[in-house]
Design a protein around this motif. Structure first.
Motif, PDB file in Angstrom:
ATOM      1  N   PHE A 174       0.838  -1.205   0.000  1.00 10.89           N
ATOM      2  CA  PHE A 174       0.000   0.000   0.000  1.00 10.89           C
ATOM      3  C   PHE A 174       0.870   1.250   0.000  1.00 10.89           C
ATOM      4  O   PHE A 174       1.679   1.469   0.899  1.00 10.89           O
ATOM      5  CB  PHE A 174      -0.920   0.009   1.220  1.00 10.89           C
ATOM      6  CG  PHE A 174      -1.858   1.194   1.273  1.00 10.89           C
ATOM      7  CD1 PHE A 174      -2.832   1.369   0.304  1.00 10.89           C
ATOM      8  CD2 PHE A 174      -1.761   2.128   2.291  1.00 10.89           C
ATOM      9  CE1 PHE A 174      -3.698   2.455   0.342  1.00 10.89           C
ATOM     10  CE2 PHE A 174      -2.628   3.214   2.350  1.00 10.89           C
ATOM     11  CZ  PHE A 174      -3.595   3.377   1.365  1.00 10.89           C
ATOM     12  N   ARG A 175       0.711   2.044  -1.036  1.00 14.14           N
ATOM     13  CA  ARG A 175       1.356   3.350  -1.182  1.00 14.14           C
ATOM     14  C   ARG A 175       2.871   3.307  -0.976  1.00 14.14           C
ATOM     15  O   ARG A 175       3.452   4.186  -0.330  1.00 14.14           O
ATOM     16  CB  ARG A 175       0.720   4.372  -0.233  1.00 14.14           C
ATOM     17  CG  ARG A 175      -0.719   4.723  -0.607  1.00 14.14           C
ATOM     18  CD  ARG A 175      -1.303   5.795   0.306  1.00 14.14           C
ATOM     19  NE  ARG A 175      -2.709   6.024   0.002  1.00 14.14           N
ATOM     20  CZ  ARG A 175      -3.533   6.776   0.735  1.00 14.14           C
ATOM     21  NH1 ARG A 175      -3.067   7.383   1.826  1.00 14.14           N
ATOM     22  NH2 ARG A 175      -4.795   6.933   0.396  1.00 14.14           N
ATOM     23  N   PRO A 203       2.017 -10.889  -4.032  1.00 11.62           N
ATOM     24  CA  PRO A 203       1.675  -9.500  -3.704  1.00 11.62           C
ATOM     25  C   PRO A 203       0.190  -9.228  -3.919  1.00 11.62           C
ATOM     26  O   PRO A 203      -0.394  -9.643  -4.920  1.00 11.62           O
ATOM     27  CB  PRO A 203       2.541  -8.683  -4.671  1.00 11.62           C
ATOM     28  CG  PRO A 203       2.823  -9.611  -5.810  1.00 11.62           C
ATOM     29  CD  PRO A 203       2.861 -10.994  -5.234  1.00 11.62           C
ATOM     30  N   VAL A 204      -0.399  -8.549  -2.956  1.00 10.30           N
ATOM     31  CA  VAL A 204      -1.804  -8.142  -3.023  1.00 10.30           C
ATOM     32  C   VAL A 204      -1.808  -6.616  -3.075  1.00 10.30           C
ATOM     33  O   VAL A 204      -1.396  -5.955  -2.116  1.00 10.30           O
ATOM     34  CB  VAL A 204      -2.593  -8.645  -1.800  1.00 10.30           C
ATOM     35  CG1 VAL A 204      -4.043  -8.170  -1.859  1.00 10.30           C
ATOM     36  CG2 VAL A 204      -2.525 -10.166  -1.714  1.00 10.30           C
ATOM     37  N   PHE A 205      -2.249  -6.053  -4.188  1.00 13.60           N
ATOM     38  CA  PHE A 205      -2.148  -4.611  -4.398  1.00 13.60           C
ATOM     39  C   PHE A 205      -3.405  -3.897  -3.916  1.00 13.60           C
ATOM     40  O   PHE A 205      -4.484  -4.063  -4.487  1.00 13.60           O
ATOM     41  CB  PHE A 205      -1.905  -4.305  -5.878  1.00 13.60           C
ATOM     42  CG  PHE A 205      -0.537  -4.707  -6.351  1.00 13.60           C
ATOM     43  CD1 PHE A 205       0.531  -3.834  -6.248  1.00 13.60           C
ATOM     44  CD2 PHE A 205      -0.317  -5.974  -6.873  1.00 13.60           C
ATOM     45  CE1 PHE A 205       1.794  -4.205  -6.669  1.00 13.60           C
ATOM     46  CE2 PHE A 205       0.946  -6.361  -7.297  1.00 13.60           C
ATOM     47  CZ  PHE A 205       2.008  -5.474  -7.195  1.00 13.60           C
ATOM     48  N   LEU A 206      -3.248  -3.103  -2.867  1.00 16.40           N
ATOM     49  CA  LEU A 206      -4.335  -2.258  -2.380  1.00 16.40           C
ATOM     50  C   LEU A 206      -4.284  -0.928  -3.132  1.00 16.40           C
ATOM     51  O   LEU A 206      -3.208  -0.352  -3.306  1.00 16.40           O
ATOM     52  CB  LEU A 206      -4.192  -2.022  -0.874  1.00 16.40           C
ATOM     53  CG  LEU A 206      -4.136  -3.283  -0.002  1.00 16.40           C
ATOM     54  CD1 LEU A 206      -3.933  -2.905   1.463  1.00 16.40           C
ATOM     55  CD2 LEU A 206      -5.395  -4.126  -0.171  1.00 16.40           C
ATOM     56  N   ASN A 207      -5.428  -0.460  -3.563  1.00 16.04           N
ATOM     57  CA  ASN A 207      -5.499   0.767  -4.359  1.00 16.04           C
ATOM     58  C   ASN A 207      -4.967   1.958  -3.557  1.00 16.04           C
ATOM     59  O   ASN A 207      -5.443   2.247  -2.453  1.00 16.04           O
ATOM     60  CB  ASN A 207      -6.948   1.022  -4.782  1.00 16.04           C
ATOM     61  CG  ASN A 207      -7.064   2.079  -5.857  1.00 16.04           C
ATOM     62  OD1 ASN A 207      -6.352   3.075  -5.855  1.00 16.04           O
ATOM     63  ND2 ASN A 207      -7.980   1.864  -6.794  1.00 16.04           N
ATOM     64  N   ASP A 208      -3.992   2.655  -4.121  1.00 14.01           N
ATOM     65  CA  ASP A 208      -3.371   3.784  -3.428  1.00 14.01           C
ATOM     66  C   ASP A 208      -4.351   4.915  -3.134  1.00 14.01           C
ATOM     67  O   ASP A 208      -4.089   5.756  -2.267  1.00 14.01           O
ATOM     68  CB  ASP A 208      -2.207   4.339  -4.260  1.00 14.01           C
ATOM     69  CG  ASP A 208      -1.033   3.376  -4.313  1.00 14.01           C
ATOM     70  OD1 ASP A 208      -0.994   2.440  -3.487  1.00 14.01           O
ATOM     71  OD2 ASP A 208      -0.154   3.554  -5.178  1.00 14.01           O
ATOM     72  N   ARG A 209      -5.467   4.955  -3.843  1.00 21.69           N
ATOM     73  CA  ARG A 209      -6.421   6.048  -3.671  1.00 21.69           C
ATOM     74  C   ARG A 209      -7.518   5.714  -2.662  1.00 21.69           C
ATOM     75  O   ARG A 209      -8.397   6.533  -2.407  1.00 21.69           O
ATOM     76  CB  ARG A 209      -7.045   6.406  -5.023  1.00 21.69           C
ATOM     77  CG  ARG A 209      -6.023   6.863  -6.048  1.00 21.69           C
ATOM     78  CD  ARG A 209      -6.644   7.149  -7.394  1.00 21.69           C
ATOM     79  NE  ARG A 209      -7.439   8.362  -7.374  1.00 21.69           N
ATOM     80  CZ  ARG A 209      -8.056   8.858  -8.446  1.00 21.69           C
ATOM     81  NH1 ARG A 209      -7.956   8.241  -9.603  1.00 21.69           N
ATOM     82  NH2 ARG A 209      -8.763   9.959  -8.361  1.00 21.69           N
ATOM     83  N   TRP A 210      -7.463   4.538  -2.094  1.00 20.64           N
ATOM     84  CA  TRP A 210      -8.482   4.150  -1.125  1.00 20.64           C
ATOM     85  C   TRP A 210      -8.339   4.912   0.180  1.00 20.64           C
ATOM     86  O   TRP A 210      -7.244   5.315   0.580  1.00 20.64           O
ATOM     87  CB  TRP A 210      -8.386   2.658  -0.825  1.00 20.64           C
ATOM     88  CG  TRP A 210      -9.031   1.784  -1.849  1.00 20.64           C
ATOM     89  CD1 TRP A 210      -9.868   2.163  -2.857  1.00 20.64           C
ATOM     90  CD2 TRP A 210      -8.891   0.371  -1.964  1.00 20.64           C
ATOM     91  NE1 TRP A 210     -10.258   1.075  -3.593  1.00 20.64           N
ATOM     92  CE2 TRP A 210      -9.673  -0.043  -3.068  1.00 20.64           C
ATOM     93  CE3 TRP A 210      -8.186  -0.592  -1.247  1.00 20.64           C
ATOM     94  CZ2 TRP A 210      -9.772  -1.364  -3.462  1.00 20.64           C
ATOM     95  CZ3 TRP A 210      -8.273  -1.917  -1.637  1.00 20.64           C
ATOM     96  CH2 TRP A 210      -9.059  -2.297  -2.735  1.00 20.64           C
ATOM     97  N   GLY A 211      -9.477   5.049   0.854  1.00 19.96           N
ATOM     98  CA  GLY A 211      -9.496   5.581   2.205  1.00 19.96           C
ATOM     99  C   GLY A 211      -9.769   4.467   3.199  1.00 19.96           C
ATOM    100  O   GLY A 211      -9.712   3.274   2.872  1.00 19.96           O
ATOM    101  N   ILE A 232       2.704  -4.289   3.771  1.00 23.54           N
ATOM    102  CA  ILE A 232       3.901  -3.456   3.665  1.00 23.54           C
ATOM    103  C   ILE A 232       3.494  -2.047   3.253  1.00 23.54           C
ATOM    104  O   ILE A 232       2.763  -1.858   2.274  1.00 23.54           O
ATOM    105  CB  ILE A 232       4.893  -4.029   2.639  1.00 23.54           C
ATOM    106  CG1 ILE A 232       5.248  -5.479   2.986  1.00 23.54           C
ATOM    107  CG2 ILE A 232       6.159  -3.187   2.583  1.00 23.54           C
ATOM    108  CD1 ILE A 232       6.150  -6.152   1.964  1.00 23.54           C
ATOM    109  N   THR A 233       3.986  -1.060   3.984  1.00 25.93           N
ATOM    110  CA  THR A 233       3.673   0.329   3.678  1.00 25.93           C
ATOM    111  C   THR A 233       4.811   1.215   4.169  1.00 25.93           C
ATOM    112  O   THR A 233       5.870   0.719   4.574  1.00 25.93           O
ATOM    113  CB  THR A 233       2.330   0.734   4.318  1.00 25.93           C
ATOM    114  OG1 THR A 233       1.939   2.016   3.831  1.00 25.93           O
ATOM    115  CG2 THR A 233       2.432   0.775   5.837  1.00 25.93           C
ATOM    116  N   THR A 234       4.598   2.515   4.141  1.00 30.45           N
ATOM    117  CA  THR A 234       5.604   3.463   4.615  1.00 30.45           C
ATOM    118  C   THR A 234       5.187   4.033   5.967  1.00 30.45           C
ATOM    119  O   THR A 234       4.035   3.907   6.388  1.00 30.45           O
ATOM    120  CB  THR A 234       5.784   4.619   3.620  1.00 30.45           C
ATOM    121  OG1 THR A 234       4.550   5.356   3.540  1.00 30.45           O
ATOM    122  CG2 THR A 234       6.137   4.087   2.232  1.00 30.45           C
ATOM    123  N   ALA A 235       6.120   4.702   6.621  1.00 32.30           N
ATOM    124  CA  ALA A 235       5.825   5.299   7.926  1.00 32.30           C
ATOM    125  C   ALA A 235       4.737   6.360   7.818  1.00 32.30           C
ATOM    126  O   ALA A 235       3.953   6.565   8.755  1.00 32.30           O
ATOM    127  CB  ALA A 235       7.100   5.896   8.521  1.00 32.30           C
TER     128      ALA A 235
END
Length: 442
Positions: A44-45, A65-73, A90-93
């Motif tokens: 994610f993102r 890998p499971v891709f979560l939409n970067d534009r999701w809330g 997996i994401t960023t801080a």
């Protein structure tokens, strides 16, 4: 060998980047080989170059890998992880706070891996159970989400063969080669971006990642992105029409003589945009792609306004499922806005959830940049309560929907137009917006 031209200006062979992330991820994924199954790992993102290299690294570690939409809330993330649980995320801080709130509401949350500035990962939490997530066949390459027929996220697993066939087709159609320079504008969480990136990697092409501060959402940034594209001698552009329109609007005297292929998808590109793209990229072929997630991206490729062809291994026709009648172009219920699919019923439910709204109908209307803009007509419970209601409803939508699903305009009306059967006539609602310019804008 493919070369990554990273957003910070440095370069690294793709193989070296994959090896780096393989080493960094391996300690967190030692359980992945249990029972000869693939571990579900959501992304994610992440920075696009990290997402690309991590995808290949995950494959070598027996993970999918499971891709979560970067534009999701929050709502879309929570629903997708409830219906398709994963073991690791997996994401960023920067995104840790959002995801921590999402995971707090899940009965069996995944572990959260945080990407550090040095390219390593730290585990901020541990999964309560991994067994439920170890259920993907070994041939599963990746999982994407589509809005399906309900407007809610639906997981679509694709096999390595699915992706290979699609990538080979794009390699041929886009004329990719080791001398090609592919600009990463289409996000990897969208299947078109994923398959195009894989086609470029398969061709040993160069991958160029624009600086993260450059987005085509503003004219000044679009101009900077154009200059970056020209400076890096990009040969291949893949983007939604909304992005391409913004680039064309910002072009002024800029031209991109090195571009050889422009591929758009996710929405229709009108004739003026195609003509402008041909001026911006005078040596490029402008191609349009239509597809779906279940088909591993593109199904039909359009190389001329009046000519298109279906990919090998596909047969296609558009029918009305209730009558079997072949549909005419444009007969559909979904709205395609800036490359995203918006289901009217989801937006209508958000509007009618407010106690002041009696009825709501949501349609898409032509928009020069977005392709289609989401607009809504509402009937109120109390006619006299019109003061401030549009602002209130806009706020309600923003609180419950992803921003691209929120109406750009809302009209309050005494009644909704209906046909002889009593059903709301969406065509007449669209005409309301063509005649009424008093609708509020977000």
């Amino acid at each position: 060998m493919s070369i990554l031209h990273k957003s910070d200006g440095t370069t690294i062979p793709l193989q070296h980047a994959v090896s780096h992330f393989n080493t960094c991820l391996a300690p967190h994924l030692h359980i992945a080989r249990i029972n000869n199954r693939r571990l579900r790992v959501a992304l994610f993102r992440l920075p696009p170059e990290t997402a690309l290299a991590s995808t290949f690294a995950l494959h070598t570690l027996s993970c999918t890998p499971v891709f979560l939409n970067d534009r999701w809330g929050h709502n879309e993330l929570q629903l997708s992880l409830q219906t398709f649980p994963v073991s690791l995320l997996i994401t960023t801080a920067v995104e840790q706070r959002l995801l921590s709130a999402v995971l707090a509401d899940l009965p069996d949350p995944p572990a959260l891996l945080i990407l550090q500035n040095d390219g390593t990962f730290s585990c901020s939490s541990s999964p309560q159970s991994l067994q439920n997530a170890l259920d993907l066949p070994m041939e599963t390459c990746a999982v994407f989400f589509t809005s399906g027929t309900s407007g809610t996220p639906k997981a679509v697993p694709l096999t390595f063969r699915n992706i290979q066939v699609q990538s080979r087709f794009k390699q041929h159609s886009l004329r990719l080669s080791p001398t090609s320079v592919y600009l990463h504008l289409a996000p990897l969480c969208h299947l078109s971006g994923f398959s195009s990136s894989h086609a470029a990697a398969l061709s040993h092409a160069h991958h160029v990642f624009p600086p993260s501060v450059l987005h085509a959402s503003e004219k000044s940034q679009a101009q900077a992105l154009l200059n970056f594209t020209r400076r890096t001698r990009v040969t291949h552009l893949v983007a939604v029409p909304a992005t391409l329109q913004l680039l064309c609007d910002a072009a002024q005297d800029i031209a991109l003589p090195d571009v050889r292929v422009v591929l758009y998808g996710g929405a229709r590109a009108d004739a003026p945009l195609v003509a402008t793209l041909s001026q911006l990229c005078p040596h490029a072929s402008v191609l349009g792609a239509y597809g779906m997630s279940e088909a591993a991206s593109s199904v039909i490729m359009q190389e001329h306004p009046e000519r298109a062809y279906i990919l090998p291994h596909f047969a296609a026709r558009i029918v009305d499922t209730s009558t079997g009648r072949t549909c005419k172009a444009g007969e559909r219920d979904t709205i395609r806005s800036a490359g995203e699919t918006v289901w009217p019923v989801e937006v209508e439910d958000a509007l009618t959830a407010h106690p002041i709204v009696k009825e709501a109908v949501v349609v898409g209307v032509p928009h020069r940049v977005l392709g289609e803009a989401v607009v809504a007509a509402v009937v109120l419970m109390v006619r006299e309560a019109i003061t401030g209601v549009v602002t209130t409803l806009m706020k309600t939508c923003r609180e419950s929907l992803a921003h691209y699903k929120c109406p750009k305009r809302i009209v309050v009306t005494e009644y909704l137009p209906r046909n002889a059967n009593g059903k709301v006539s969406r065509a007449d609602v669209r005409r309301m917006f063509g005649a009424d310019r008093r609708a509020a804008r977000m």
